[in-house]
Write a protein that holds these residues in place. Structure first.
Motif, PDB file in Angstrom:
ATOM      1  N   VAL A 108       0.885  -1.174   0.000  1.00 25.31           N
ATOM      2  CA  VAL A 108       0.000   0.000   0.000  1.00 25.31           C
ATOM      3  C   VAL A 108       0.916   1.215   0.000  1.00 25.31           C
ATOM      4  CG1 VAL A 108      -1.779   1.282   1.239  1.00 25.31           C
ATOM      5  CG2 VAL A 108      -1.817  -1.230   1.231  1.00 25.31           C
ATOM      6  N   ILE A 109       0.896   1.976  -1.084  1.00 26.33           N
ATOM      7  CA  ILE A 109       1.865   3.057  -1.264  1.00 26.33           C
ATOM      8  C   ILE A 109       1.153   4.340  -1.689  1.00 26.33           C
ATOM      9  CG2 ILE A 109       3.702   1.425  -1.842  1.00 26.33           C
ATOM     10  CD1 ILE A 109       3.345   2.244  -4.803  1.00 26.33           C
ATOM     11  N   GLY A 110       1.898   5.428  -1.603  1.00 26.70           N
ATOM     12  CA  GLY A 110       1.413   6.703  -2.112  1.00 26.70           C
ATOM     13  C   GLY A 110       1.865   6.913  -3.552  1.00 26.70           C
ATOM     14  N   HIS A 111       1.156   7.760  -4.257  1.00 28.50           N
ATOM     15  CA  HIS A 111       1.536   8.102  -5.629  1.00 28.50           C
ATOM     16  C   HIS A 111       2.969   8.641  -5.651  1.00 28.50           C
ATOM     17  CE1 HIS A 111      -0.152   9.928  -9.642  1.00 28.50           C
ATOM     18  NE2 HIS A 111       0.662   8.915  -9.854  1.00 28.50           N
ATOM     19  N   SER A 112       3.308   9.436  -4.635  1.00 29.52           N
ATOM     20  CA  SER A 112       4.647  10.018  -4.559  1.00 29.52           C
ATOM     21  C   SER A 112       5.727   8.975  -4.331  1.00 29.52           C
ATOM     22  CB  SER A 112       4.699  11.063  -3.445  1.00 29.52           C
ATOM     23  OG  SER A 112       4.323  10.493  -2.205  1.00 29.52           O
ATOM     24  N   LYS A 119       5.128  13.335  -8.639  1.00 29.37           N
ATOM     25  CA  LYS A 119       3.886  13.407  -7.888  1.00 29.37           C
ATOM     26  C   LYS A 119       4.175  13.606  -6.403  1.00 29.37           C
ATOM     27  CE  LYS A 119       0.987  12.896 -11.264  1.00 29.37           C
ATOM     28  NZ  LYS A 119      -0.004  13.949 -11.597  1.00 29.37           N
ATOM     29  N   ILE A 120       3.274  14.279  -5.703  1.00 25.15           N
ATOM     30  CA  ILE A 120       3.453  14.492  -4.263  1.00 25.15           C
ATOM     31  C   ILE A 120       2.262  13.987  -3.451  1.00 25.15           C
ATOM     32  CG2 ILE A 120       4.974  16.484  -4.590  1.00 25.15           C
ATOM     33  CD1 ILE A 120       2.547  18.251  -3.810  1.00 25.15           C
ATOM     34  N   ASP A 121       1.254  13.442  -4.109  1.00 23.37           N
ATOM     35  CA  ASP A 121       0.088  12.955  -3.371  1.00 23.37           C
ATOM     36  C   ASP A 121       0.322  11.542  -2.836  1.00 23.37           C
ATOM     37  OD1 ASP A 121      -0.010  12.497  -6.261  1.00 23.37           O
ATOM     38  OD2 ASP A 121      -1.927  11.523  -5.947  1.00 23.37           O
ATOM     39  N   PRO A 122      -0.288  11.192  -1.715  1.00 24.85           N
ATOM     40  CA  PRO A 122      -1.342  11.907  -0.982  1.00 24.85           C
ATOM     41  C   PRO A 122      -0.869  13.039  -0.087  1.00 24.85           C
ATOM     42  CG  PRO A 122      -0.905   9.840   0.127  1.00 24.85           C
ATOM     43  CD  PRO A 122      -0.058   9.851  -1.113  1.00 24.85           C
ATOM     44  N   THR A 171      15.755  14.595  -5.056  1.00 25.04           N
ATOM     45  CA  THR A 171      14.376  14.171  -5.328  1.00 25.04           C
ATOM     46  C   THR A 171      14.022  12.934  -4.519  1.00 25.04           C
ATOM     47  OG1 THR A 171      14.477  15.080  -7.569  1.00 25.04           O
ATOM     48  CG2 THR A 171      12.789  13.422  -7.144  1.00 25.04           C
ATOM     49  N   LEU A 172      14.955  12.007  -4.434  1.00 22.79           N
ATOM     50  CA  LEU A 172      14.710  10.783  -3.679  1.00 22.79           C
ATOM     51  C   LEU A 172      14.540  11.081  -2.193  1.00 22.79           C
ATOM     52  CD1 LEU A 172      14.440   7.752  -4.189  1.00 22.79           C
ATOM     53  CD2 LEU A 172      16.890   7.539  -3.701  1.00 22.79           C
ATOM     54  N   LEU A 173      15.392  11.934  -1.651  1.00 18.40           N
ATOM     55  CA  LEU A 173      15.279  12.309  -0.240  1.00 18.40           C
ATOM     56  C   LEU A 173      13.933  12.988   0.023  1.00 18.40           C
ATOM     57  CD1 LEU A 173      16.423  12.696   2.599  1.00 18.40           C
ATOM     58  CD2 LEU A 173      17.584  14.761   1.764  1.00 18.40           C
ATOM     59  N   ALA A 174      13.508  13.863  -0.883  1.00 20.65           N
ATOM     60  CA  ALA A 174      12.227  14.551  -0.717  1.00 20.65           C
ATOM     61  C   ALA A 174      11.067  13.567  -0.719  1.00 20.65           C
ATOM     62  CB  ALA A 174      12.045  15.593  -1.824  1.00 20.65           C
ATOM     63  N   ALA A 175      11.124  12.543  -1.580  1.00 19.32           N
ATOM     64  CA  ALA A 175      10.043  11.561  -1.656  1.00 19.32           C
ATOM     65  C   ALA A 175       9.964  10.729  -0.387  1.00 19.32           C
ATOM     66  CB  ALA A 175      10.245  10.650  -2.868  1.00 19.32           C
ATOM     67  N   VAL A 176      11.110  10.319   0.126  1.00 18.01           N
ATOM     68  CA  VAL A 176      11.121   9.523   1.347  1.00 18.01           C
ATOM     69  C   VAL A 176      10.636  10.357   2.533  1.00 18.01           C
ATOM     70  CG1 VAL A 176      12.599   8.254   2.959  1.00 18.01           C
ATOM     71  CG2 VAL A 176      12.916   7.981   0.504  1.00 18.01           C
TER      72      VAL A 176
END
Length: 201
Positions: A108-112, A119-122, A171-176
């Motif tokens: 179960v994951i987020g779009h981001s 993408k940044i959702d949810p 970008t990877l750090l921001a997503a995590v």
């Protein structure tokens, strides 16, 4: 057969506007479910059928996420908390859907999560820890003493967790952080390693 569930927010001003968009073929976007802020649930695509909700991205090296996932849209602009009636329905829908398709919490994951930088959702207001507590999302790690807080080690842990590796470090750090530490900023820190401690996936 679906093996992932991807959570989104609509980024629109109302559930009705989102419903219209998701059901209009001209926009070439769809999802299996939409949950309104008041808890109203709409199913737009059968779970066994493909919906166009994820776009480009990957998870654990698997691409074509649309073909292997169930998409759930949440009526939210991304700028306010998710209301309790909506979350209660999401809890129930996830419980039922995960059981139907034998989908584990770590799927179960987020779009981001699957599309870092695109993408940044949810979004930063989504209550991931609530889902973790209910075993409806993968548990974060509890490693409070990372031995090597280097970007190379971070990227290895992040890739093992499932995030796509083919993006730049920032970008990877921001997503995590969006998933685990949405309040954090600045350069890579030891605290960024804590939720990525080794665990069963």
């Amino acid at each position: 057969m679906p093996s992932l569930i991807v959570l989104h927010y609509t980024a629109m001003n109302s559930a009705q506007a989102a419903l219209h968009r998701l059901c209009d073929p001209a926009y070439e976007v769809s999802a299996h479910y939409l949950i309104g802020a008041d808890g109203t649930l709409w199913q737009m695509v059968d779970e066994k059928d493909r919906a166009w909700h994820a776009g480009a991205g990957s998870w654990h090296g698997q691409t074509d996420i649309n073909s292997r996932s169930i998409g759930i849209e949440l009526d939210n602009t991304g700028k306010h908390p998710f209301p309790e009636p909506q979350l209660t329905v999401l809890d129930r829908l996830l419980t039922q859907t995960m059981a139907r398709w034998s989908i584990s919490p770590h799927r179960v994951i987020g779009h981001s999560d699957m599309a870092p930088g695109r993408k940044i959702d949810p979004g930063p207001r989504f209550p991931w820890q609530r889902l973790e507590y209910l075993n409806l999302a993968g548990q974060r790690g509890r490693n409070n003493d990372p031995q090597c807080a280097s970007m190379r080690t971070f990227r290895t842990l992040v890739e093992n967790a499932g995030f796509p590796p083919d993006v730049d470090d920032e970008t990877l750090l921001a997503a995590v952080r969006l998933r685990y530490r949405p309040w954090a900023n600045g350069p890579l820190a030891p605290a960024d390693f804590v939720p990525l401690a080794s665990k069963d996936r």
